[in-house]
Design a protein around this motif. Sequence first.
Motif, mmCIF file in Angstrom:
data_model
loop_
_atom_site.group_PDB
_atom_site.id
_atom_site.type_symbol
_atom_site.label_atom_id
_atom_site.label_comp_id
_atom_site.label_asym_id
_atom_site.label_seq_id
_atom_site.Cartn_x
_atom_site.Cartn_y
_atom_site.Cartn_z
ATOM 1 N N ALA A 1 4.436 11.223 -0.389
ATOM 2 C CA ALA A 1 3.419 10.228 0.008
ATOM 3 C C ALA A 1 2.995 10.461 1.452
ATOM 4 C CB ALA A 1 3.984 8.821 -0.158
ATOM 5 N N ARG B 1 2.896 6.266 -2.682
ATOM 6 C CA ARG B 1 4.028 6.871 -3.400
ATOM 7 C C ARG B 1 3.641 7.192 -4.860
ATOM 8 N NH1 ARG B 1 9.484 5.444 -1.419
ATOM 9 N NH2 ARG B 1 9.275 4.705 0.707
ATOM 10 N N ARG C 1 8.995 11.490 9.081
ATOM 11 C CA ARG C 1 7.885 10.673 8.565
ATOM 12 C C ARG C 1 7.203 9.900 9.689
ATOM 13 N NH1 ARG C 1 7.942 6.668 4.307
ATOM 14 N NH2 ARG C 1 10.194 6.392 4.274
ATOM 15 N N ALA D 1 -0.738 11.600 2.569
ATOM 16 C CA ALA D 1 -1.438 10.520 3.287
ATOM 17 C C ALA D 1 -2.261 11.033 4.471
ATOM 18 C CB ALA D 1 -0.435 9.483 3.765
ATOM 19 N N SER E 1 0.835 -1.212 0.000
ATOM 20 C CA SER E 1 0.000 0.000 0.000
ATOM 21 C C SER E 1 0.866 1.257 0.000
ATOM 22 C CB SER E 1 -0.962 0.002 1.191
ATOM 23 O OG SER E 1 -0.248 -0.017 2.404
ATOM 24 N N ARG F 1 -1.120 11.742 12.503
ATOM 25 C CA ARG F 1 -2.253 12.231 11.692
ATOM 26 C C ARG F 1 -3.573 11.729 12.278
ATOM 27 N NH1 ARG F 1 -0.198 8.306 7.177
ATOM 28 N NH2 ARG F 1 -1.262 6.436 7.831
ATOM 29 N N ARG G 1 0.680 0.891 6.724
ATOM 30 C CA ARG G 1 0.616 1.542 8.031
ATOM 31 C C ARG G 1 -0.692 1.237 8.754
ATOM 32 N NH1 ARG G 1 4.671 2.607 5.842
ATOM 33 N NH2 ARG G 1 6.093 4.356 6.063
HETATM 34 O O1 DC Z 1 5.845 2.165 3.335
HETATM 35 P P1 DC Z 1 6.340 3.335 2.516
HETATM 36 O O2 DC Z 1 7.590 3.966 3.080
HETATM 37 O O3 DC Z 1 6.493 2.969 1.068
HETATM 38 O O4 DC Z 1 5.157 4.435 2.591
HETATM 39 C C1 DC Z 1 5.316 5.748 2.089
HETATM 40 C C2 DC Z 1 4.374 6.698 2.807
HETATM 41 O O5 DC Z 1 3.015 6.397 2.451
HETATM 42 C C3 DC Z 1 4.403 6.633 4.324
HETATM 43 O O6 DC Z 1 5.320 7.570 4.875
HETATM 44 C C4 DC Z 1 2.998 6.961 4.744
HETATM 45 C C5 DC Z 1 2.148 6.570 3.569
HETATM 46 N N1 DC Z 1 1.384 5.345 3.798
HETATM 47 C C6 DC Z 1 0.197 5.446 4.476
HETATM 48 O O7 DC Z 1 -0.156 6.526 4.943
HETATM 49 N N2 DC Z 1 -0.599 4.355 4.645
HETATM 50 C C7 DC Z 1 -0.229 3.161 4.183
HETATM 51 N N3 DC Z 1 -1.017 2.092 4.354
HETATM 52 C C8 DC Z 1 1.010 3.019 3.495
HETATM 53 C C9 DC Z 1 1.795 4.138 3.319
#
Ligand code: DC
Length: 231
Positions: free
Chosen positions: A98, A39, A179, A102, A34, A186, A129
Amino acid sequence: MNPPVLTIDGPGGAGKGTVSLQLARRLGWHYLDSGALYRLVGLAATRAGLELDDGAALAGLVSRLEFEFRPDATALRVLLYGTDVTAAIREEACARAASRLAVQADLRTVLLPLQRARARSPGLVAEGRDMGTTVFPQAPLKIFLTASIGQRARRRWLQLSAAGVDARLADILSDLGQRDARDGSRETAPLRPADDAVIIDSSDLTADEVCARILGHCKERGLTDSAGLAP
Ligand code: DC
């Protein structure tokens, strides 16, 4: 009956990607990254010149988005409007975009059905997440994979160095810290373990060791047996 979903959530750099791909291959299940979806929206929005805090515009963009995820044994190839963007979406700038977009609740809502549609027979490994808390709250096994921020930054630095990218450890550390703070604070679907999640700290474990532990939990819950596993 709904196909089983194994959710793997946690902060950036905890090893979710390597572990989830390996688990999907061994179980013979589908795979959802996800984070790659967020991204991808970040990349498309930046290229379209959209503001990353304009939730309605971002939701509109998603309704027109043409993309494809093609996982193989070790990596996920991502296509946006027919062009390979696998490397572009892994850049830190894209991760930052991203994480910023998000926080938009409208956007998260339009991404829900896209993610849930990936739950197909014989099963799905979904990483991110909020997989266990929001997207697949009924999942029979939820893992929260974490590691110390120093170890996560070091892993990311090694990954980037191996890919020939010249990055400073201090910059990666500061990016990850920002991050973590944004993803965890959030209002909509913040990063946190589901109440019924199994928490694994991967700081001192290899990816193979983490996979073995998770497969042990899968067996305990009757999601697989040794005979059903690919080598
Ligand atoms: O897992 P990643 O580093 O590829 O994710 C990039 C960004 O996307 C992360 O900082 C927050 C967002 N994200 C999110 O809010 N919810 C998810 N399920 C996956 C990622």
